[in-house]
Design a protein around this motif. Structure first.
Motif, PDB file in Angstrom:
ATOM      1  N   ALA A 171      44.627  41.178   1.601  1.00  0.00           N
ATOM      2  CA  ALA A 171      44.251  39.816   1.968  1.00  0.00           C
ATOM      3  C   ALA A 171      44.049  39.682   3.480  1.00  0.00           C
ATOM      4  O   ALA A 171      43.179  38.936   3.943  1.00  0.00           O
ATOM      5  N   TYR A 172      44.841  40.421   4.254  1.00  0.00           N
ATOM      6  CA  TYR A 172      44.846  40.258   5.705  1.00  0.00           C
ATOM      7  C   TYR A 172      43.551  40.737   6.358  1.00  0.00           C
ATOM      8  O   TYR A 172      42.929  39.996   7.137  1.00  0.00           O
ATOM      9  N   TYR A 173      43.136  41.964   6.071  1.00  0.00           N
ATOM     10  CA  TYR A 173      42.007  42.538   6.799  1.00  0.00           C
ATOM     11  C   TYR A 173      40.702  41.780   6.590  1.00  0.00           C
ATOM     12  O   TYR A 173      39.940  41.593   7.560  1.00  0.00           O
ATOM     13  N   PRO A 174      40.379  41.312   5.386  1.00  0.00           N
ATOM     14  CA  PRO A 174      39.150  40.515   5.249  1.00  0.00           C
ATOM     15  C   PRO A 174      39.142  39.268   6.118  1.00  0.00           C
ATOM     16  O   PRO A 174      38.095  38.897   6.672  1.00  0.00           O
ATOM     17  N   VAL A 175      40.281  38.603   6.255  1.00  0.00           N
ATOM     18  CA  VAL A 175      40.352  37.401   7.105  1.00  0.00           C
ATOM     19  C   VAL A 175      40.103  37.768   8.561  1.00  0.00           C
ATOM     20  O   VAL A 175      39.318  37.107   9.262  1.00  0.00           O
ATOM     21  N   LEU A 176      40.755  38.813   9.032  1.00  0.00           N
ATOM     22  CA  LEU A 176      40.582  39.232  10.420  1.00  0.00           C
ATOM     23  C   LEU A 176      39.146  39.674  10.688  1.00  0.00           C
ATOM     24  O   LEU A 176      38.537  39.277  11.690  1.00  0.00           O
ATOM     25  N   LEU A 177      38.597  40.492   9.795  1.00  0.00           N
ATOM     26  CA  LEU A 177      37.247  41.013  10.012  1.00  0.00           C
ATOM     27  C   LEU A 177      36.197  39.913   9.923  1.00  0.00           C
ATOM     28  O   LEU A 177      35.195  39.945  10.651  1.00  0.00           O
ATOM     29  N   ASP A 178      36.414  38.953   9.061  1.00  0.00           N
ATOM     30  CA  ASP A 178      35.476  37.831   8.980  1.00  0.00           C
ATOM     31  C   ASP A 178      35.463  37.053  10.301  1.00  0.00           C
ATOM     32  O   ASP A 178      34.393  36.711  10.816  1.00  0.00           O
ATOM     33  N   PHE A 179      36.637  36.788  10.850  1.00  0.00           N
ATOM     34  CA  PHE A 179      36.717  36.058  12.104  1.00  0.00           C
ATOM     35  C   PHE A 179      36.057  36.851  13.234  1.00  0.00           C
ATOM     36  O   PHE A 179      35.237  36.303  14.000  1.00  0.00           O
ATOM     37  N   LEU A 180      36.403  38.131  13.348  1.00  0.00           N
ATOM     38  CA  LEU A 180      35.812  38.960  14.406  1.00  0.00           C
ATOM     39  C   LEU A 180      34.302  39.037  14.242  1.00  0.00           C
ATOM     40  O   LEU A 180      33.551  38.969  15.228  1.00  0.00           O
ATOM     41  N   GLY A 181      33.854  39.187  13.002  1.00  0.00           N
ATOM     42  CA  GLY A 181      32.419  39.287  12.760  1.00  0.00           C
ATOM     43  C   GLY A 181      31.660  38.032  13.150  1.00  0.00           C
ATOM     44  O   GLY A 181      30.522  38.104  13.641  1.00  0.00           O
ATOM     45  N   ARG A 182      32.269  36.864  12.948  1.00  0.00           N
ATOM     46  CA  ARG A 182      31.634  35.602  13.322  1.00  0.00           C
ATOM     47  C   ARG A 182      31.419  35.484  14.826  1.00  0.00           C
ATOM     48  O   ARG A 182      30.527  34.748  15.287  1.00  0.00           O
ATOM     49  N   HIS A 183      32.261  36.204  15.589  1.00  0.00           N
ATOM     50  CA  HIS A 183      32.225  36.041  17.043  1.00  0.00           C
ATOM     51  C   HIS A 183      31.884  37.360  17.750  1.00  0.00           C
ATOM     52  O   HIS A 183      32.119  37.494  18.945  1.00  0.00           O
ATOM     53  N   ARG A 184      31.310  38.259  17.003  1.00  0.00           N
ATOM     54  CA  ARG A 184      30.893  39.530  17.591  1.00  0.00           C
ATOM     55  C   ARG A 184      29.748  39.283  18.557  1.00  0.00           C
ATOM     56  O   ARG A 184      28.808  38.531  18.255  1.00  0.00           O
TER      57      ARG A 184
ATOM     58  N   VAL B  70      39.822  30.464  17.997  1.00  0.00           N
ATOM     59  CA  VAL B  70      41.169  30.991  17.749  1.00  0.00           C
ATOM     60  C   VAL B  70      41.367  31.184  16.249  1.00  0.00           C
ATOM     61  O   VAL B  70      41.047  30.304  15.446  1.00  0.00           O
ATOM     62  N   LEU B  71      41.908  32.334  15.882  1.00  0.00           N
ATOM     63  CA  LEU B  71      42.373  32.585  14.515  1.00  0.00           C
ATOM     64  C   LEU B  71      43.894  32.611  14.543  1.00  0.00           C
ATOM     65  O   LEU B  71      44.494  33.344  15.335  1.00  0.00           O
ATOM     66  N   ILE B  72      44.522  31.812  13.681  1.00  0.00           N
ATOM     67  CA  ILE B  72      45.974  31.800  13.530  1.00  0.00           C
ATOM     68  C   ILE B  72      46.301  32.335  12.136  1.00  0.00           C
ATOM     69  O   ILE B  72      45.715  31.885  11.143  1.00  0.00           O
TER      70      ILE B  72
END
Length: 297
Positions: free
Chosen positions: A281-294, A237-239
């Motif tokens: 600031a927002y998009y790098p956090v989201l993309l990092d999370f998605l990338g970790r769980h791709r 989960v990303l919050i």
């Protein structure tokens, strides 16, 4: 960064005899399935903020929840329940053959995403909870704290109008406007997709489920609390939330403590819409999370 993109596909899905319209961007097995806030808002503001994920190879799907946007707008208030919207979300996922998804819920869409995750855990790769809460009574105490910053005379004025039912009075609306610019979107000019969604707000679902405005919760979700159930959500989960969010960092921390596998990011210069207020600031956090769980199961 966000930009307005025409959907590649527009789908009309039947949900219990009603028409629901969904929008799909990009292609592939990595699906970001977006549940927007409201209740009663068209999906424009969240759809336009996330369709750009196609640049990173994701398929992005959003839909106008029943009662909003291009979907049917029945007037039967019994339809406006979180349980029915959970079933609707599952109908859309199955109709479009999305498989397991990265489920992204913003604000009310986060409440919906939590109940969906508890009901259909098999449908998720990850869960992304943006500017949302899992405990409505706790949120109400936080909103009272935010309102208190307006000063005791203003709070007393607001309480008087709420007691009398005169919520359309100009002085009450002025106080709500200040709170909105402090805690909903801190940009001097709100982005066009946000305005478009707000201008087409169906207050029927909103007033039934939440209340008359963002700072008064009296609808059928006022006692909703899923914190005791959050340990059952075992996917990553990303919050995210803004430092000045109406759905406050304290609410976000309450979720993080209850979830087995959660990361929390608070954006210091944002309120309720970091994807518009602080995109760098927002998009790098989201993309990092998605990338970790791709490619996750």
């Amino acid at each position: 960064m966000w930009r307005e993109i025409e959907p590649d596909e527009r789908h009309v899905i039947e949900v219990d005899g009603h028409k629901v319209v969904a929008y799909s961007f990009g292609a592939g097995e990595e699906v970001v399935f977006c549940l927007n806030g409201g209740p009663g808002l068209p999906c424009d503001y969240l759809r336009e903020a996330h369709s750009c994920l196609i640049d990173q190879g994701y398929r992005v799907v959003a839909f106008d929840q029943l009662g909003t946007g291009a979907s049917d707008r029945p007037t039967d208030a019994s339809l406006w329940t979180i349980e029915r919207y959970v079933a609707e979300t599952e109908t859309v996922r199955r109709a479009l053959g999305l498989g397991k998804v990265h489920l992204l819920g913003h604000s009310w869409g986060g409440w919906l995403a939590i109940d969906y995750a508890l009901t259909h855990p098999e449908a998720l790769k990850t869960l992304i909870l943006e500017d949302t809460v899992a405990d409505m009574p706790h949120l109400v105490t936080e909103l009272e704290r935010l309102r208190a910053a307006l000063g005791p005379e203003t709070v007393a004025m607001m309480q008087r109008h709420e007691a009398e039912g005169s919520l359309a009075h100009p002085e009450y609306l002025a106080a709500i406007t200040i709170l909105n610019y402090r805690h909903v979107c801190r940009l001097a000019e709100w982005p066009a997709p946000v305005r478009r969604s707000l201008d087409d707000w169906n207050m029927g679902p909103y007033e039934t489920m939440q209340g008359p405005n963002e700072f008064l919760y009296v609808g059928n979700l006022k006692d909703w609390n899923r914190v005791p159930d959050l340990p059952r959500i075992t996917v990553p989960v990303l919050i995210t939330c803004g430092q000045h969010d109406e759905l406050t960092p304290a609410c976000a921390a309450r979720m993080k403590r209850a979830l087995p596998d959660a990361r929390l990011t608070v954006f210091p210069n944002s309120s309720h819409m970091p994807f518009y207020e602080e995109p760098g600031a927002y998009y790098p956090v989201l993309l990092d999370f998605l990338g970790r769980h791709r490619g996750g199961a």
